[in-house]
Design a protein around this motif. Structure first.
Motif, PDB file in Angstrom:
ATOM      1  N   GLU A  84     -32.505  15.024  49.962  1.00  0.00           N
ATOM      2  CA  GLU A  84     -33.413  16.077  50.366  1.00  0.00           C
ATOM      3  C   GLU A  84     -34.133  15.643  51.639  1.00  0.00           C
ATOM      4  N   LEU A  85     -34.750  16.567  52.301  1.00  0.00           N
ATOM      5  CA  LEU A  85     -35.380  16.275  53.577  1.00  0.00           C
ATOM      6  C   LEU A  85     -36.469  15.219  53.455  1.00  0.00           C
ATOM      7  N   VAL A 327     -22.930  24.795  55.387  1.00  0.00           N
ATOM      8  CA  VAL A 327     -24.229  25.409  55.110  1.00  0.00           C
ATOM      9  C   VAL A 327     -23.996  26.642  54.249  1.00  0.00           C
ATOM     10  N   ILE A 337     -28.869  25.607  52.174  1.00  0.00           N
ATOM     11  CA  ILE A 337     -28.721  24.178  51.922  1.00  0.00           C
ATOM     12  C   ILE A 337     -27.485  23.664  52.656  1.00  0.00           C
ATOM     13  N   TYR A 339     -24.611  20.434  52.973  1.00  0.00           N
ATOM     14  CA  TYR A 339     -24.008  19.230  52.394  1.00  0.00           C
ATOM     15  C   TYR A 339     -22.827  18.822  53.257  1.00  0.00           C
ATOM     16  N   LEU A 393     -26.984  14.106  57.632  1.00  0.00           N
ATOM     17  CA  LEU A 393     -27.475  15.081  56.670  1.00  0.00           C
ATOM     18  C   LEU A 393     -28.949  15.387  56.896  1.00  0.00           C
ATOM     19  N   ARG A 394     -29.741  14.406  57.212  1.00  0.00           N
ATOM     20  CA  ARG A 394     -31.163  14.640  57.436  1.00  0.00           C
ATOM     21  C   ARG A 394     -31.403  15.462  58.699  1.00  0.00           C
ATOM     22  N   SER A 397     -30.425  19.033  57.937  1.00  0.00           N
ATOM     23  CA  SER A 397     -31.410  19.677  57.064  1.00  0.00           C
ATOM     24  C   SER A 397     -32.578  20.228  57.872  1.00  0.00           C
ATOM     25  N   ASP A 401     -33.440  24.356  58.313  1.00  0.00           N
ATOM     26  CA  ASP A 401     -34.768  24.905  58.012  1.00  0.00           C
ATOM     27  C   ASP A 401     -35.392  25.573  59.238  1.00  0.00           C
TER      28      ASP A 401
END
Length: 528
Positions: A84-85, A327, A337, A339, A393-394, A397, A401
């Motif tokens: 997660e972020l 996404v 989200i 991945y 991934l970060r 993310s 957002d």
């Protein structure tokens, strides 16, 4: 003059990148396909590194080498959970790259060749025993080649094969093959015939007994043979006009009943090509005495002609594009989200048998040194790949957002997002973000898009809302798509229309963005 020597001691600090850190940065920057190839190479070269087969289990109690990942690391590799972020697991990975500097910022001929005359026909270049066949039926060999699908070979190879199968006069055989060697991938011959002779040793050094070097007239005759005997029509043309005329002549040969229609097209290409290119149809109508409708029909008929006939033999294959991340919209959480697309990458681990052997005292020294070196390389590769996953991934993310409106409403809702803003939000150096997004793509509900495309500057609307430059381009394209094609808008009028949407841009900015979008000027967009 006096020379003295002396010794001095001075302390200084210098930053140097360790080879391992350079490897980590390179792997972070690699797109998925390139990373897959890099892993395959290491798996082949390093016996201590192995791919985990689906369903395989790690042997309990197996010890990893001192400089390799421990059991917890291996467990994390095979059972990685989405981050997660707010997860702090990637902070150390960022810190390892923060000190390495800024990333680099983003990244017709004058003379027309002599026109072909009606006397330049295929049979003029064939032996006498072959030309008779053209009076009635078509040559079976030519028909067979025309109906055969293109091989997985280069354009030059296919042309040479056609030429060798053609029943051409032997005096032209070597000359035509030399010319084919200089035809470029799009089908044009841009090398002067004199240079073809000079750059072909077998022709330039031909002795008197063989007739000496070919004359310009012989080379012209050989080129005409190449143009008329090889498929597709237009091959070997020296400019656009010649290319189109060759194709028109081939159309007439294939459909003699439509010769009158193609005669109009030939006339326009031969005498009014510049006006056609500039969409000056009324001027053509005035010069030729043809009606606008007749000119338009001729232009429509030209749609079957190709400006790059060579591509028909060896079309450019699009590069394989594999998204690095996916996404999707989560209805339960009402958010998008992301991945990673890890289906193509094997899970990696250290071979425990080699790890044990490297620690055995009885093992030969050379063997232990070899194993320790490869174990270290394997460990670093595993660490670098895992670091890439977490970092990428970060970053994604944060992008997802920040660009929620893009995924909901489309490109016109893309917001300005400088890399510095993402770097500050994650507490990393902007160079890390730049490397993480380089050459990466996302599969989104709106298609596969480049990750770097989400990072852009922008402007403010009259209401104070920030919009990205890509959103401005999307608005401009929408205005152009909706315009009256019989009276297209000038760049100044386009700027006014975009301003009505709350976005104020200059006329020169409209022209720049229009060029970037591949949209012609108003005169070229006009439909008569």
């Amino acid at each position: 003059m006096r020379f003295d020597t002396s010794q001095h001691m001075r302390m200084s600090q210098q930053m140097k990148l360790a080879p391992r850190m350079i490897q980590s940065m390179e792997i972070l920057q690699m797109p998925l396909l390139q990373l897959e190839e890099r892993i395959e190479q290491e798996l082949e070269a390093n016996p201590t590194l192995e791919a985990v087969e689906p369903g395989a289990e790690i042997v309990e109690g197996a010890d990893a080498p001192a400089d390799g990942p421990n059991e917890a690391d291996l467990d994390a590799i095979e059972n990685e959970r989405p981050l997660e972020l707010g997860d702090s697991a990637g902070n150390e990975d960022f810190e390892r790259l923060d000190s390495f500097g800024e990333a680099n910022p983003e990244l017709w001929q004058d003379e027309a060749p002599p026109a072909l005359t009606p006397s330049d026909r295929r049979e003029d270049f064939l032996p006498q025993h072959a030309s008779a066949r053209l009076d009635g039926e078509r040559d079976a060999k030519s028909d067979a080649m025309a109906n055969t699908a293109a091989r997985a070979a280069s354009m030059t190879e296919q042309l040479v094969e056609q030429w060798r199968m053609s029943e051409v006069d032997e005096s032209l055989r070597d000359l035509g093959e030399a010319i084919i060697g200089f035809i470029e991938d799009d089908g044009y011959l841009r090398t002067p015939l004199e240079s073809v002779v000079d750059k072909t040793p077998s022709l330039a050094s031909r002795d008197a007994e063989a007739g000496g070097p070919p004359t310009p007239e012989q080379m012209e005759r050989a080129l005409t043979a190449v143009q008329l005997l090889l498929e597709p029509a237009g091959i070997g043309a020296r400019d656009v006009r010649e290319c189109l005329l060759l194709q028109v002549d081939a159309m007439v040969e294939q459909s003699p009943t439509r010769a009158a229609e193609w005669a109009v097209v030939r006339r326009l290409i031969a005498d009014h090509l510049d006006d056609l290119a500039q969409n000056r149809l009324p001027k053509i109508s005035e010069k030729t005495g043809l009606s606008i409708d007749e000119v338009k029909r001729a232009v429509e008929r030209m749609g079957v002609l190709s400006l790059a006939p060579g591509r028909r033999l060896a079309p450019e294959s699009p590069s394989l594009l594999i998204p690095d991340a996916i996404v999707e919209y989560d209805e339960e959480q009402d958010r998008y989200i992301a991945y990673l697309n890890e289906t193509r990458l094997p899970a990696l681990r250290i071979n425990q048998e080699y790890a044990k052997l490297a620690k055995e005292r009885e093992a030969p020294k050379e063997t232990k040194e070899f194993l320790r070196k490869n174990l270290s390389n394997a460990s670093w590769l595993i660490d670098a790949v895992e670091q890439r996953k977490r970092t990428l991934l970060r970053v994604i993310s944060v992008v997802v957002d920040a660009q929620r409106d893009y995924f909901d409403f489309g490109p016109q809702s893309l917001r300005p997002l400088p890399m510095t803003q993402v770097a500050e939000q994650l507490g990393v150096h902007v160079a890390t973000v730049s490397r993480a997004v380089a050459e990466k793509h996302l599969m989104t509900p709106r298609g596969v898009v480049p990750l770097r495309g989400f990072f852009t500057g922008g402007t403010q609307t009259e209401s104070g809302e920030e919009v990205s430059w890509d959103a401005v381009k999307a608005a401009l394209k929408e205005v152009i798509d909706a315009e009256d094609k019989k009276s297209p808008l000038s760049d100044e009028a386009l700027a006014e229309e975009v301003k009505k949407r709350g976005i104020e841009i200059a006329r020169r900015t409209v022209a720049k963005y229009r060029d970037q979008l591949g949209i012609p000027s108003a005169r070229l967009r006009k439909v008569f």
